[in-house]
Design an enzyme around this catalytic site. Sequence first.
Site, short mmCIF file in Angstrom:
data_model
loop_
_atom_site.label_atom_id
_atom_site.label_comp_id
_atom_site.label_asym_id
_atom_site.label_seq_id
_atom_site.Cartn_x
_atom_site.Cartn_y
_atom_site.Cartn_z
N TYR A 164 -2.82 11.36 6.38
CA TYR A 164 -3.02 10.03 6.96
C TYR A 164 -2.08 9.00 6.33
CZ TYR A 164 -4.87 5.37 7.48
OH TYR A 164 -4.98 4.02 7.70
N GLU A 214 -9.15 1.69 -1.16
CA GLU A 214 -9.80 1.26 0.09
C GLU A 214 -10.57 2.41 0.73
OE1 GLU A 214 -8.02 0.29 4.54
OE2 GLU A 214 -6.82 -0.16 2.77
N HIS A 267 -9.34 6.35 3.08
CA HIS A 267 -9.71 6.56 4.48
C HIS A 267 -11.00 7.36 4.64
CE1 HIS A 267 -8.52 6.67 8.86
NE2 HIS A 267 -8.16 5.45 8.47
N GLU A 281 -13.43 -2.09 7.19
CA GLU A 281 -12.71 -2.23 8.45
C GLU A 281 -13.49 -1.67 9.63
OE1 GLU A 281 -9.53 1.27 9.13
OE2 GLU A 281 -9.15 0.11 7.33
N GLU A 289 -4.04 -7.48 5.46
CA GLU A 289 -3.24 -6.34 5.89
C GLU A 289 -2.32 -6.77 7.03
OE1 GLU A 289 -3.89 -1.68 7.21
OE2 GLU A 289 -5.50 -3.13 7.58
N ARG A 337 0.86 -1.19 0.00
CA ARG A 337 0.00 0.00 0.00
C ARG A 337 0.89 1.23 0.00
NH1 ARG A 337 -3.59 2.07 5.09
NH2 ARG A 337 -1.70 3.32 5.38
N ARG A 346 -13.41 -6.01 4.11
CA ARG A 346 -12.26 -5.86 5.00
C ARG A 346 -12.60 -6.00 6.48
NH1 ARG A 346 -9.20 -1.94 5.57
NH2 ARG A 346 -7.39 -3.31 5.67
N ASP A 353 -5.11 3.67 0.28
CA ASP A 353 -6.18 3.88 1.25
C ASP A 353 -6.66 5.33 1.19
OD1 ASP A 353 -7.93 3.87 3.36
OD2 ASP A 353 -6.44 3.40 4.89
N TRP A 368 -12.16 11.68 9.26
CA TRP A 368 -10.75 11.34 9.35
C TRP A 368 -10.52 9.93 8.81
CZ3 TRP A 368 -7.84 7.54 11.95
CH2 TRP A 368 -6.45 7.70 11.86
#
Length: 403
Positions: free
Chosen positions: A159, A237, A213, A263, A340, A147, A284, A211, A403
């Site tokens: 991030y 992602e 996020h 996630e 991951e 990643r 995920r 990602d 975030w």
Amino acid sequence: MKITAADVFVTCPGRNYVTLKITTDDGLVGYGDATLNGRELSVASYLRDHLVPLLIGRDAARISDTWQYLYRGAYWRRGPVTMTAIGAVDVALWDIKGKAAGLPVYQLLGGAARDGVTVYGHASGAGIDEAVADVARFLAAGYRAVRVQSSVPGLDSTYGIRVGGGLTYEPAADDRPVEDVWDTAAYLDFVPRLVAATRDQLGYGFHLLHDVHHRLTPIEAARLGRSLEPYRMFWIEDSTPAEDQSAFRLIRQHTVTPLAVGEVFNTIWDCKDLIAERLVDYIRTSVPHTGGITHTRRVFDFADTYGVRSGSHGAGDISPIGIAAALHLDLTIPNFGIQEYMGHLDPAGEVFRSGYHLADGMLHLGDEPGIGVQFDEEAAARYPYQARYLPVNRLTDGSMHDW
């Protein structure tokens, strides 16, 4: 095989972890990961105050019944605190069952379907050159998937940027959250250049991930996905806030870049429509946060019927117990995609002794009965809990953002 004791430990060997220990009347001990990053004490309280009293005297071998008892027996269901607490109980009971049988848990789940579990590492940098060089370091270390994240020009912080030479990073802050500033336009202009440079310099002989996020609107995510199509991404992602499953319909209409999400999901109902409508390519959900092995397997089995593969969350905020539990499931399911893996900050190795190891870009489990991770209570006591928060995000005009 009756449960005689259940104890909750909160420790901070580099970052906060919550561990559940279940003991049976024949002396077997099982461990579960109850860590919920930034809300650790809520899960610890849920376990101590509400679940532990219910466990004493139950048959440790009746994993499915215990899962249903703790889930269906509570009027207030779902949510990250509840499901993480149930997940810790579930993994601890699977650990006990494996030790009672003298077998690693993956053997109880049907045996290995692959030789190892392919993982992806987290490369990052302060700019494109540094990020690409970091990807190259992961490839040189044998990783097959990486990643890539990079600081966005003009923003003070971004991030996913690792500090130091370790595999992981600690985004939490003490006392109160750090407030980051975010500019979506700058990000959308920058990321295609980052990905293009990575492919131009390192080629296409490895899987490349990124990602987002949860920071984009559906149409912004669609634009990003389309701009990255020439670079054959393994996935992008968490492109939009995960609460709105319908957002992925719009993204799917405009790009063929593979999509991953989940996630922050805790049950099969959080992702049912995404899977059934084939709006994502990878789900995920993680074992600790999705009700343990029992319920996460249900999610993956459902996903398999629609051609959706797994890509479990495995950041440093999941303890080695949670990572090991995920590996046992990864090793057995037919629709495994990728795992991951960030590793853990020192001195986590003093508290957790894990039986898995990294080689040739894959994590490999040993043959130790149960989950295969030992927990050192004395070491844990040397690292007491530290109050920490994840950062928050504001746009350049001062308004709050995801975030």
